[in-house]
Scaffold this motif. Structure first.
Motif, PDB file in Angstrom:
ATOM      1  N   ILE A 176       0.951  -1.208  -0.131  1.00 33.30           N
ATOM      2  CA  ILE A 176       0.105  -0.018  -0.124  1.00 33.30           C
ATOM      3  C   ILE A 176       0.843   1.435   0.046  1.00 33.30           C
ATOM      4  CG2 ILE A 176      -1.822   1.405   1.422  1.00 33.30           C
ATOM      5  CD1 ILE A 176      -3.044  -1.318   2.172  1.00 33.30           C
ATOM      6  N   SER A 177       2.102   1.201   0.626  1.00 32.88           N
ATOM      7  CA  SER A 177       2.763   2.492   0.777  1.00 32.88           C
ATOM      8  C   SER A 177       3.037   2.943  -0.749  1.00 32.88           C
ATOM      9  CB  SER A 177       4.238   1.999   1.325  1.00 32.88           C
ATOM     10  OG  SER A 177       3.926   1.692   2.766  1.00 32.88           O
ATOM     11  N   PRO A 178       3.334   2.368  -1.622  1.00 22.66           N
ATOM     12  CA  PRO A 178       3.702   3.196  -2.956  1.00 22.66           C
ATOM     13  C   PRO A 178       2.474   3.629  -3.605  1.00 22.66           C
ATOM     14  CG  PRO A 178       4.702   0.683  -3.118  1.00 22.66           C
ATOM     15  CD  PRO A 178       3.896   1.166  -1.712  1.00 22.66           C
ATOM     16  N   ALA A 183       1.907   7.747  -4.155  1.00 25.09           N
ATOM     17  CA  ALA A 183       1.542   8.139  -5.371  1.00 25.09           C
ATOM     18  C   ALA A 183       0.474   9.395  -5.218  1.00 25.09           C
ATOM     19  CB  ALA A 183       1.303   7.049  -6.344  1.00 25.09           C
ATOM     20  N   ALA A 184      -0.563   8.755  -4.275  1.00 24.57           N
ATOM     21  CA  ALA A 184      -1.629   9.610  -3.995  1.00 24.57           C
ATOM     22  C   ALA A 184      -1.431  10.875  -3.548  1.00 24.57           C
ATOM     23  CB  ALA A 184      -2.694   8.831  -3.142  1.00 24.57           C
ATOM     24  N   ASP A 185      -0.365  10.734  -2.773  1.00 23.99           N
ATOM     25  CA  ASP A 185       0.142  12.087  -1.969  1.00 23.99           C
ATOM     26  C   ASP A 185       0.934  13.033  -2.900  1.00 23.99           C
ATOM     27  OD1 ASP A 185       0.580  13.801   0.198  1.00 23.99           O
ATOM     28  OD2 ASP A 185       2.551  12.950   0.497  1.00 23.99           O
ATOM     29  N   GLU A 223       0.536  18.004  -6.239  1.00 23.54           N
ATOM     30  CA  GLU A 223       0.383  18.400  -7.860  1.00 23.54           C
ATOM     31  C   GLU A 223      -1.091  19.149  -8.173  1.00 23.54           C
ATOM     32  OE1 GLU A 223       1.177  15.430 -10.664  1.00 23.54           O
ATOM     33  OE2 GLU A 223       3.096  14.970  -9.798  1.00 23.54           O
ATOM     34  N   LEU A 224      -2.225  18.404  -7.811  1.00 28.42           N
ATOM     35  CA  LEU A 224      -3.623  19.056  -7.831  1.00 28.42           C
ATOM     36  C   LEU A 224      -3.696  20.262  -7.058  1.00 28.42           C
ATOM     37  CD1 LEU A 224      -6.284  18.652  -9.086  1.00 28.42           C
ATOM     38  CD2 LEU A 224      -6.983  17.216  -7.056  1.00 28.42           C
TER      39      LEU A 224
END
Length: 150
Positions: free
Chosen positions: A38-40, A44-46, A51-52
């Motif tokens: 789950i960490s990657p 990536a979501a972070d 960026e958003l």
């Protein structure tokens, strides 16, 4: 007879403890694998969220700032007129109460009362800069309160 029962209890206790230890190890391994998996995704979501957020700030901030500036420029005259109206409306009360608070009771309610300090010197009014004489009434006193028309 009691020995075999005691032995059975100890064996069951040992089996339960062993099973619990193995179960705990299994859950530790599963938790570690879940974290590794789950960490990657979370990283990536972070990054995507960062960026958003940057894009939102870049795209929305200028128009929002412009809209707020426009609103402020439209509200400033109105606020200024409200402040002026409040000052004019409160002038009789201010010019009645302030002299008492500043130890100039003979000037209470006078339209000429100023009561501001400049360079450490109090300017009571333009006609009598230091205020009226101690033992006499002010000959130029003029009521700040509107007089009823006769």
């Amino acid at each position: 007879m009691d020995d075999w029962f005691k032995q059975l209890q100890e064996d069951v206790q040992a089996a339960v403890n062993h099973t619990l230890a193995q179960t705990e190890q299994l859950f530790d391994v599963l938790a570690s694998q879940a974290i590794d998996a789950i960490s990657p995704v979370l990283d990536a979501a972070d990054e995507m969220a960062d960026e958003l957020a940057e894009q939102v700030v870049e795209n929305i901030s200028p128009p929002l700032a412009q809209a707020l500036d426009n609103l402020e420029s439209q509200l400033d005259p109105w606020v200024g007129s409200v402040v002026t109206w409040c000052e004019q409306t409160m002038a009789p009360v201010h010019q009645t109460l302030t002299p008492w608070l500043q130890n100039h009771p003979k000037c209470a309610g006078c339209s000429y009362y100023h009561g501001e300090s400049y360079g450490g010197e109090m300017l009571v009014c333009a006609l009598h800069p230091t205020g009226p004489e101690v033992d006499q009434e002010c000959p130029d006193w003029d009521s700040v309160w509107p007089q009823p028309k006769e």
